[in-house]
Design an enzyme around this catalytic site. Sequence first.
Site, PDB file in Angstrom:
ATOM      1  N   ALA A 142       0.836  -1.200   0.000  1.00 36.00           N
ATOM      2  CA  ALA A 142       0.000   0.000   0.000  1.00 36.00           C
ATOM      3  C   ALA A 142       0.869   1.248   0.000  1.00 36.00           C
ATOM      4  O   ALA A 142       2.023   1.218   0.436  1.00 36.00           O
ATOM      5  CB  ALA A 142      -0.924   0.006   1.218  1.00 36.00           C
ATOM      6  N   ASP A 143       0.282   2.324  -0.475  1.00 36.59           N
ATOM      7  CA  ASP A 143       0.929   3.632  -0.402  1.00 36.59           C
ATOM      8  C   ASP A 143      -0.162   4.675  -0.205  1.00 36.59           C
ATOM      9  O   ASP A 143      -1.212   4.618  -0.848  1.00 36.59           O
ATOM     10  CB  ASP A 143       1.719   3.935  -1.674  1.00 36.59           C
ATOM     11  CG  ASP A 143       2.618   5.140  -1.472  1.00 36.59           C
ATOM     12  OD1 ASP A 143       3.718   4.961  -0.924  1.00 36.59           O
ATOM     13  OD2 ASP A 143       2.207   6.263  -1.816  1.00 36.59           O
ATOM     14  N   THR A 144       0.091   5.609   0.698  1.00 36.35           N
ATOM     15  CA  THR A 144      -0.887   6.648   1.013  1.00 36.35           C
ATOM     16  C   THR A 144      -0.304   8.012   0.682  1.00 36.35           C
ATOM     17  O   THR A 144       0.847   8.292   1.010  1.00 36.35           O
ATOM     18  CB  THR A 144      -1.266   6.602   2.507  1.00 36.35           C
ATOM     19  OG1 THR A 144      -1.805   5.307   2.805  1.00 36.35           O
ATOM     20  CG2 THR A 144      -2.302   7.661   2.858  1.00 36.35           C
TER      21      THR A 144
END
Length: 193
Positions: free
Chosen positions: A76-78
């Site tokens: 994931a990447d935010t």
Amino acid sequence: MVLQNLEKYQLILASKSPRRKRLLEELGLDFKVQVSDVKEYFPPELGMTAIPEYLAELKGTAIRKQMPDNCLVIAADTIVWKDEEVIGKPATKQEAIALLKHLSGSQHQVITGVNIQSVRQKYSFHAVTEVWFDELSDDEIEYYVERCKPYDKAGGYGIQEWIGFVGVQKIEGSFFNVMGLPVHKVYQFLKLF
């Protein structure tokens, strides 16, 4: 385990985020953490939702290539998005203060891109949460930065920390997405494996 379809996989979380780790643990999943050392670069023409999906797939693919065939990798990447640009992670106290002053008294989006892949299947998706901040005083911002040192957080803040209690007026969308992982969507996609 509720997701019995996953018993044939060794689950890998491709993230060093303690928040993502905690959220997956709360789902009751048995997994290991393996951190990717890929450079977080994205092509400049990518838009708001494409950026975190691209980065999540980059991380997931780097780990997937190192693992045996029975692995299922979750990456994931935010990002925080305001005024048509990415608000990154602050490197210094001064940068953290400047970012929070920029977010103070306004609305922004938090977008998390997720990539889940096995040797045979791959899914990429995202979640967007709208966040409204109250006007924050300089003292409140400095107190938060000094107390919580939010240097590993997109936008320079954690909604689950002090600033979230006193500064976030409202959100539309997933609270957990703002923490770094839209758990409800992750759960739905894990059912597809």
